[in-house]
Design a protein around this motif. Structure first.
Motif, short mmCIF file in Angstrom:
data_model
loop_
_atom_site.label_atom_id
_atom_site.label_comp_id
_atom_site.label_asym_id
_atom_site.label_seq_id
_atom_site.Cartn_x
_atom_site.Cartn_y
_atom_site.Cartn_z
N THR A 127 0.85 -1.18 0.00
CA THR A 127 0.00 0.00 0.00
C THR A 127 0.89 1.23 0.00
N TRP A 128 0.76 2.06 -1.03
CA TRP A 128 1.59 3.25 -1.23
C TRP A 128 0.76 4.52 -1.12
N MET A 129 1.42 5.62 -0.77
CA MET A 129 0.79 6.93 -0.91
C MET A 129 0.78 7.30 -2.39
N LEU A 130 -0.26 8.00 -2.81
CA LEU A 130 -0.36 8.45 -4.20
C LEU A 130 0.34 9.79 -4.43
N GLU A 131 0.70 10.49 -3.36
CA GLU A 131 1.40 11.77 -3.49
C GLU A 131 2.74 11.69 -2.77
N ASN A 132 3.65 12.56 -3.18
CA ASN A 132 4.92 12.70 -2.47
C ASN A 132 4.68 13.39 -1.12
N LEU A 133 5.56 13.11 -0.18
CA LEU A 133 5.43 13.65 1.16
C LEU A 133 5.54 15.18 1.15
N SER A 134 4.72 15.84 1.97
CA SER A 134 4.74 17.31 2.06
C SER A 134 4.95 17.79 3.50
N VAL A 135 5.24 16.90 4.39
CA VAL A 135 5.34 17.23 5.81
C VAL A 135 6.48 18.22 6.08
N THR A 136 6.26 19.11 7.04
CA THR A 136 7.29 20.08 7.44
C THR A 136 7.69 19.91 8.90
#
Length: 304
Positions: A76-85
């Protein structure tokens, strides 16, 4: 008798007044549509191979960024790249915009491509290797930065299940020698259709050609045939370190993508990459002299 008739009439009048008032109130109250419409923060590409009712869900990170998820094979993958700060524990990740400071960083850091916030929101942030390896963790609880083996598992699943786009033609290909990525310009290798799975991972939009030579199996060739896996990889570009050109700079947006991968319990970082004029998902070890200066995207995978 007259008294009884009067009472009955009085009751009827009162009932009529009650009904009339109730109807008036109901007419004054706005009607509420019982249909709930979910508005996504990004557009998910339609793909006949994805059962959206079962395979796609959403998750939030510590900064309340929303990510869609998809199951490919047993992963199971995320569909978007990480955006966390922020790290998982709430500690802020430094946002380093200055090129000199980025190249000299001794701690985890992130940036937006070209230091433009809208790029970070659309393509995901770019992180240095120190942030990727930090034990405070970038990924939300229950998720992690994928290992080299997990990326290889994704490659193998796609190759073995008909997602390859190659024509068995002779192609320029990226190789790995002494743990360093080199371009074998002028050298050719024979490929098979099953090995060329980059088109099945790349999105149907944003990608642009970086060369006048285009092969049928390249990401850039007929974008409508991309993303059969549903992975929706965007060409987020990356940030070069001083070890490459003697200066830090942003390169490759709309032409390529670079992700971090971990190995040996997070003590080593690898580069996973795709280019618009190629058809491979490549995995190479990052050199020690460059890894802390590079800024790559991160695509998370769910814990087993």
């Amino acid at each position: 008798m007259k008294k009884n008739i009067f009472c009955i009439l009085l009751v009827l009048v009162v009932n009529l007044l009650i009904v009339s008032c109730t109807r008036k109130v109901s007419e004054d109250v706005p009607k509420v549509d019982s249909t709930v419409i979910a508005v996504d923060t990004v557009t998910i590409e339609n793909n006949s191979s994805i059962n959206t009712s079962e395979d796609i869900s959403t998750i939030k990170d510590i900064n309340n960024n929303i990510y869609h998820t998809i199951k490919i094979g047993n992963q199971t993958w995320m569909l978007e790249n990480l955006s966390v700060t922020s790290y998982r524990n709430g500690d802020q990740i430094p946002n380093i915009e200055n090129d000199s400071l980025w190249g000299e960083a001794t701690q985890g850091a992130y940036c937006n491509y070209n230091n433009v916030l809208s790029n970070g929101k659309h393509f995901g942030r770019l992180y240095n290797a120190l942030a990727a390896m930090d034990i405070r963790y970038l990924a939300p609880v229950g998720w992690h930065i994928p290992t080299v083996d997990e990326w290889e598992c994704l490659k193998n699943y796609l190759a073995q299940n008909g997602y390859g786009s190659g024509q068995g033609e002779k192609r320029l290909h990226e190789t790995s020698v002494n743990n360093s990525a080199i371009h074998t310009v002028g050298a050719y290798i024979e490929t098979t259709k099953s090995e060329e799975i980059a088109k099945s991972l790349a999105s149907k939009y944003e990608w642009k050609s970086s060369s006048s030579i285009i092969h049928n199996s390249d990401i850039i060739a007929d974008l409508s045939k991309n993303n059969t896996s549903g992975f929706t990889a965007l060409p987020s570009g990356y940030r070069f370190g001083k070890a490459d050109f003697g200066e830090c700079k942003f390169v490759g947006i709309n032409n390529c993508t670079r992700w971090w991968a971990l190995k040996d319990n997070g003590s080593l970082v690898y580069t996973v990459f795709m280019d618009s004029n190629n058809s491979y998902l490549n995995i190479n070890a990052a050199r020690n002299d460059e890894k802390n200066n590079l800024g790559y995207a991160i695509r998370c995978i769910k814990d087993e």
